[in-house]
Design an enzyme around this catalytic site. Sequence first.
Site, PDB file in Angstrom:
ATOM      1  N   ARG A  85       0.858  -1.083   0.093  1.00  0.00           N
ATOM      2  CA  ARG A  85       0.039   0.025  -0.066  1.00  0.00           C
ATOM      3  C   ARG A  85       0.753   1.341  -0.117  1.00  0.00           C
ATOM      4  O   ARG A  85       0.437   2.076  -0.521  1.00  0.00           O
ATOM      5  CB  ARG A  85      -1.026   0.036   1.177  1.00  0.00           C
ATOM      6  CG  ARG A  85      -1.861   1.108   1.128  1.00  0.00           C
ATOM      7  CD  ARG A  85      -3.082   0.976   2.261  1.00  0.00           C
ATOM      8  NE  ARG A  85      -2.608   1.039   3.653  1.00  0.00           N
ATOM      9  CZ  ARG A  85      -3.169   0.656   4.581  1.00  0.00           C
ATOM     10  NH1 ARG A  85      -4.574   0.150   4.606  1.00  0.00           N
ATOM     11  NH2 ARG A  85      -2.779   0.663   5.864  1.00  0.00           N
ATOM     12  N   LYS A 187      -2.699   6.539   1.496  1.00  0.00           N
ATOM     13  CA  LYS A 187      -2.426   6.948   2.761  1.00  0.00           C
ATOM     14  C   LYS A 187      -1.464   8.112   2.728  1.00  0.00           C
ATOM     15  O   LYS A 187      -0.338   8.151   3.260  1.00  0.00           O
ATOM     16  CB  LYS A 187      -1.918   5.712   3.617  1.00  0.00           C
ATOM     17  CG  LYS A 187      -2.478   5.791   5.218  1.00  0.00           C
ATOM     18  CD  LYS A 187      -2.420   4.436   5.910  1.00  0.00           C
ATOM     19  CE  LYS A 187      -2.439   4.657   7.289  1.00  0.00           C
ATOM     20  NZ  LYS A 187      -3.550   5.318   7.743  1.00  0.00           N
ATOM     21  N   GLU A 223     -16.333   5.521   4.732  1.00  0.00           N
ATOM     22  CA  GLU A 223     -15.663   5.259   5.676  1.00  0.00           C
ATOM     23  C   GLU A 223     -15.581   6.300   6.828  1.00  0.00           C
ATOM     24  O   GLU A 223     -16.031   7.292   6.695  1.00  0.00           O
ATOM     25  CB  GLU A 223     -14.058   4.891   5.293  1.00  0.00           C
ATOM     26  CG  GLU A 223     -13.317   5.919   4.807  1.00  0.00           C
ATOM     27  CD  GLU A 223     -11.964   5.364   4.442  1.00  0.00           C
ATOM     28  OE1 GLU A 223     -11.229   4.571   5.223  1.00  0.00           O
ATOM     29  OE2 GLU A 223     -11.328   6.294   3.446  1.00  0.00           O
TER      30      GLU A 223
HETATM   31  N1  PLP Z   1      -9.233   4.096   6.648  1.00  0.00           N
HETATM   32  C1  PLP Z   1      -8.672   4.951   6.869  1.00  0.00           C
HETATM   33  C2  PLP Z   1      -8.931   6.457   6.690  1.00  0.00           C
HETATM   34  C3  PLP Z   1      -7.515   4.971   7.681  1.00  0.00           C
HETATM   35  O1  PLP Z   1      -6.501   5.855   8.384  1.00  0.00           O
HETATM   36  C4  PLP Z   1      -7.175   3.319   8.244  1.00  0.00           C
HETATM   37  C5  PLP Z   1      -5.994   3.158   8.956  1.00  0.00           C
HETATM   38  O2  PLP Z   1      -5.027   2.766   8.625  1.00  0.00           O
HETATM   39  C6  PLP Z   1      -7.816   2.578   7.683  1.00  0.00           C
HETATM   40  C7  PLP Z   1      -9.017   2.831   6.868  1.00  0.00           C
HETATM   41  C8  PLP Z   1      -7.942   1.238   7.839  1.00  0.00           C
HETATM   42  O3  PLP Z   1      -6.576   0.544   7.285  1.00  0.00           O
HETATM   43  P1  PLP Z   1      -5.982  -0.499   8.003  1.00  0.00           P
HETATM   44  O4  PLP Z   1      -6.877  -1.867   8.379  1.00  0.00           O
HETATM   45  O5  PLP Z   1      -4.800  -1.245   6.739  1.00  0.00           O
HETATM   46  O6  PLP Z   1      -5.144  -0.251   9.067  1.00  0.00           O
HETATM   47  C1  COI Z   2      -3.989   3.187  11.409  1.00  0.00           C
HETATM   48  O1  COI Z   2      -5.081   2.529  11.918  1.00  0.00           O
HETATM   49  O2  COI Z   2      -2.790   2.566  11.393  1.00  0.00           O
HETATM   50  C2  COI Z   2      -4.177   4.322  11.118  1.00  0.00           C
HETATM   51  O3  COI Z   2      -3.599   5.074  10.531  1.00  0.00           O
HETATM   52  C3  COI Z   2      -5.521   5.157  11.610  1.00  0.00           C
HETATM   53  C4  COI Z   2      -5.117   6.506  12.096  1.00  0.00           C
HETATM   54  C5  COI Z   2      -4.147   6.481  13.538  1.00  0.00           C
HETATM   55  C6  COI Z   2      -4.828   7.474  11.226  1.00  0.00           C
END
Ligand code: PLP
Ligand code: COI
Length: 346
Positions: A85, A187, A223
């Site tokens: 990612r 991200k 989301e």
């Molecule tokens: N959506 C957003 C905007 C986030 O910041 C996060 C955190 O990383 C997620 C979703 C969830 O992603 P992940 O499950 O890869 O941590």
């Molecule tokens: C995560 O879950 O790793 C995130 O980045 C969410 C938040 C702290 C920005």
Amino acid sequence: MPNTEQVNLDWENLGFSYHKLPYRYRAYFKDGQWCQQGLTEDANITINEGSPIFHYGQGAFEGLKAYRCKDGSVNLFRPDQNAKRMQNSCKRLLMPEVPTEMFISALQEVVKANQAYIPPYGTGATLYLRPFIIGIGENVGVKPAKEYIFSVFATPVGNYFKGGLTPTNFLAADYDRAAHKGTGQSKVGGNYASSLLPGNLAHERGFSDCIYLDPIEHRKIEEVGSANFFGITRDGKFVTPKSPSILPSVTKYSLLYLAKHNLGMETAETDIYIDQLDNLVEAGACGTAAVISPIGGFQVGDDFHVFYSETEVGPVTRKLYDELTGIQFGDKPAPKGWILKVDLDD
Ligand code: PLP
Ligand code: COI
């Protein structure tokens, strides 16, 4: 020589905050290649005032966790997915990709060097890892940097949302987080900068966070500001939004797999309309920081919709939580390739 003796912190009440740990990883990209890589004790970064990260937000980050298991070993959960990612975020912002091997070995080094701060098994707390890349160097026009820093720091964390497995309430945002052809899938800092005001407005009204709606018609759930969204339908299906402007969550894709293969549920990435919320009997936020945080009530304009209960986690959400965290902490068998053990010895 890093201290390997477990330190004593109030592990059960860490919340999600920054603790300055002894070591972090740094690598520099210069003249078309990654060089000068390794651990440092310096938590500060000094860069030129014109650096593209400051003005034009040319940077990306990741988030994942290290989990202490019952036998004392330490698990990383699907770190290859975070590496991928970050590579996609780098492509979108014209930054050099961090190779998967370098990304994972940086994680390993940081966890090993800070192992005294990995929360003990059974506390529910974990060591959160924050890899990031920034564009640096003398610049003023809108163009990509020539030089970059890739770094990884760690901090021990507990719950992101105060409730943990107790449901909390969320508010439909009056703002968009990202456009369909924008950077929602990456991200990158801009998405989070744009979420600060709506997030604050939600907190001021007593909500945990806001839930963004689709940026075209504002009729479908996108989301949460810091996590993906999922629901359980009346007929027992696991559903989660499909949209080009949401972050492809590693946790969400893991839950889609576990719901289907471990719980035998039907699953779908699909449209979830805010005028059809009655079809959902449970809902939650899912992500690395959020883990699985049940959503009790959802305020959309003047309507307040309660999914399962404002005080109790629903049965399917709990089962999914047990499956996911059981795998992460090494108590349940993991699908092939999901767990990488950290080598803690010299
Ligand atoms: N959506 C957003 C905007 C986030 O910041 C996060 C955190 O990383 C997620 C979703 C969830 O992603 P992940 O499950 O890869 O941590
Ligand atoms: C995560 O879950 O790793 C995130 O980045 C969410 C938040 C702290 C920005």
